[in-house]
Scaffold this active site. Structure first.
Site, mmCIF file in Angstrom:
data_model
loop_
_atom_site.group_PDB
_atom_site.id
_atom_site.type_symbol
_atom_site.label_atom_id
_atom_site.label_comp_id
_atom_site.label_asym_id
_atom_site.label_seq_id
_atom_site.Cartn_x
_atom_site.Cartn_y
_atom_site.Cartn_z
ATOM 1 N N HIS A 177 4.088 -5.487 9.950
ATOM 2 C CA HIS A 177 4.669 -4.958 11.192
ATOM 3 C C HIS A 177 4.801 -6.065 12.229
ATOM 4 O O HIS A 177 4.029 -7.030 12.230
ATOM 5 C CB HIS A 177 3.781 -3.856 11.792
ATOM 6 C CG HIS A 177 3.786 -2.577 11.036
ATOM 7 N ND1 HIS A 177 4.663 -1.550 11.311
ATOM 8 C CD2 HIS A 177 3.009 -2.150 10.007
ATOM 9 C CE1 HIS A 177 4.417 -0.530 10.484
ATOM 10 N NE2 HIS A 177 3.421 -0.877 9.681
ATOM 11 N N ASP B 165 -0.602 -4.010 5.902
ATOM 12 C CA ASP B 165 -1.264 -3.533 7.116
ATOM 13 C C ASP B 165 -2.743 -3.884 7.128
ATOM 14 O O ASP B 165 -3.529 -3.267 7.843
ATOM 15 C CB ASP B 165 -1.102 -2.022 7.252
ATOM 16 C CG ASP B 165 0.305 -1.610 7.650
ATOM 17 O OD1 ASP B 165 1.178 -2.494 7.770
ATOM 18 O OD2 ASP B 165 0.545 -0.401 7.830
ATOM 19 N N HIS C 83 0.848 -1.197 0.000
ATOM 20 C CA HIS C 83 0.000 0.000 0.000
ATOM 21 C C HIS C 83 0.880 1.242 0.000
ATOM 22 O O HIS C 83 2.097 1.148 0.119
ATOM 23 C CB HIS C 83 -1.002 0.002 1.160
ATOM 24 C CG HIS C 83 -0.408 0.028 2.532
ATOM 25 N ND1 HIS C 83 0.337 -1.008 3.052
ATOM 26 C CD2 HIS C 83 -0.443 0.977 3.512
ATOM 27 C CE1 HIS C 83 0.710 -0.710 4.287
ATOM 28 N NE2 HIS C 83 0.262 0.499 4.580
ATOM 29 N N HIS D 46 1.334 3.908 2.008
ATOM 30 C CA HIS D 46 1.907 4.590 3.167
ATOM 31 C C HIS D 46 3.433 4.553 3.105
ATOM 32 O O HIS D 46 4.034 3.541 2.718
ATOM 33 C CB HIS D 46 1.405 3.961 4.469
ATOM 34 C CG HIS D 46 -0.007 4.335 4.792
ATOM 35 N ND1 HIS D 46 -0.753 3.684 5.745
ATOM 36 C CD2 HIS D 46 -0.828 5.306 4.285
ATOM 37 C CE1 HIS D 46 -1.966 4.227 5.816
ATOM 38 N NE2 HIS D 46 -2.025 5.209 4.949
ATOM 39 N N HIS E 46 -7.849 -0.606 5.503
ATOM 40 C CA HIS E 46 -6.758 0.243 5.982
ATOM 41 C C HIS E 46 -6.531 1.393 5.011
ATOM 42 O O HIS E 46 -6.495 2.557 5.409
ATOM 43 C CB HIS E 46 -5.487 -0.597 6.137
ATOM 44 C CG HIS E 46 -4.313 0.152 6.673
ATOM 45 N ND1 HIS E 46 -4.304 0.728 7.923
ATOM 46 C CD2 HIS E 46 -3.095 0.426 6.130
ATOM 47 C CE1 HIS E 46 -3.143 1.313 8.130
ATOM 48 N NE2 HIS E 46 -2.390 1.158 7.045
ATOM 49 N N ASP F 206 5.847 4.232 5.128
ATOM 50 C CA ASP F 206 6.643 3.217 5.819
ATOM 51 C C ASP F 206 6.603 1.878 5.096
ATOM 52 O O ASP F 206 7.236 0.908 5.545
ATOM 53 C CB ASP F 206 6.218 3.071 7.287
ATOM 54 C CG ASP F 206 4.770 2.642 7.461
ATOM 55 O OD1 ASP F 206 3.936 2.991 6.602
ATOM 56 O OD2 ASP F 206 4.465 1.970 8.465
ATOM 57 N N HIS F 207 5.914 1.816 3.968
ATOM 58 C CA HIS F 207 5.905 0.622 3.125
ATOM 59 C C HIS F 207 6.414 0.912 1.713
ATOM 60 O O HIS F 207 7.190 0.138 1.172
ATOM 61 C CB HIS F 207 4.497 0.017 3.071
ATOM 62 C CG HIS F 207 4.044 -0.494 4.394
ATOM 63 N ND1 HIS F 207 4.153 -1.811 4.779
ATOM 64 C CD2 HIS F 207 3.516 0.161 5.465
ATOM 65 C CE1 HIS F 207 3.708 -1.952 6.020
ATOM 66 N NE2 HIS F 207 3.312 -0.767 6.452
#
Length: 248
Positions: free
Chosen positions: A170, A131, A54, A56, A110, A58-59
């Protein structure tokens, strides 16, 4: 097929996916491009593909860096917010990575960019769930509804074979299982899993069967969770326990 989890940032995972038959490597969510590329280089195999779960940061935030370091990669993702994307996927799209068969599963809840990757070879099945599905939990509902997340978890992902290995985005497992025990404390399988994971440095992978037995967000049809939520409507149960988890 072999999967190498790579801890990144504070609690993220990137993954290196090795196709031993075709001698190829793909990576999932390489947010720390240098760290992931060093693992890829140690394999000595051809690096061809990035799979993004996705948008975001942090990905997906390492996509441009890793393409800069290894030009010519195919970068898959779910919508135009994915950096460096070369191939947009839709629900049910299938393709191959060497000898591996891949199916894209669009999982709203999400984010609306979320793609879970279900991958098979002759010996095993894996799912990279970003996520959407965590071990013992699920992602926050930033861009979707409880209905969306219900369908993602309890219709689409729940339909995968039980022995599918689950690799989440995560390392939230211990906190997730602590919450799960607070709403499903009489679940002996959950108790055993929490004990098993209590001191594990890496809790990946789980399996779809384990999540169906222990993850409260995939057990919203069970009387124990319905009693906690005060509803027999599974979507309402997911909504209530997700709010409880937000404040846990």
């Amino acid at each position: 097929m072999k999967v190498i989890p790579i801890p990144c940032l504070s609690d993220n995972y990137a993954y290196v996916l090795i196709d031993e038959k075709a001698r190829q490597v793909s990576v999932v969510d390489p947010v720390d491009a240098q760290k992931v590329l060093s693992v890829v280089e140690q394999t000595g195999l051809e690096f061809k593909t990035v799979l993004t779960t996705h948008h975001h940061a942090d990905h997906s935030g390492g996509n441009s860096d890793i393409v800069g370091l290894a030009p010519g990669l195919t970068v898959y993702g779910g919508d135009s917010r994915i950096p460096a994307m070369t191939q947009q996927l839709h629900d049910g799209d299938t393709f191959t990575l060497g000898s591996l068969s891949v199916r894209a599963i669009k999982t709203f809840g999400h984010t609306t960019s979320s793609i879970c990757y279900y991958i098979e070879d002759d010996d095993q099945k894996v799912a990279f769930t970003g996520d959407t599905l965590f071990v013992g939990g699920c992602g926050r509902l930033f861009e979707g509804t409880p209905q969306d997340m219900y369908e993602s978890l309890n219709v689409k992902l729940a339909a995968l074979p039980g022995d599918t290995k689950v690799y989440a985005g995560h390392e939230y497992t211990r906190s997730n299982l602590k919450f799960a025990l607070s709403v499903d404390g009489d679940n002996s399988t959950l108790q055993e899993k929490a004990e098993r994971c209590a001191s594990a440095e890496c809790t990946m992978p789980s399996t779809i069967a384990e999540e169906l037995a222990t993850n409260p967000f995939m057990r919203v049809n069970q009387p124990a969770l319905q009693k906690v939520a005060g509803s027999t409507d599974p979507v309402e149960v997911l909504k209530v326990i997700r709010k409880m988890k937000d404040n846990f």
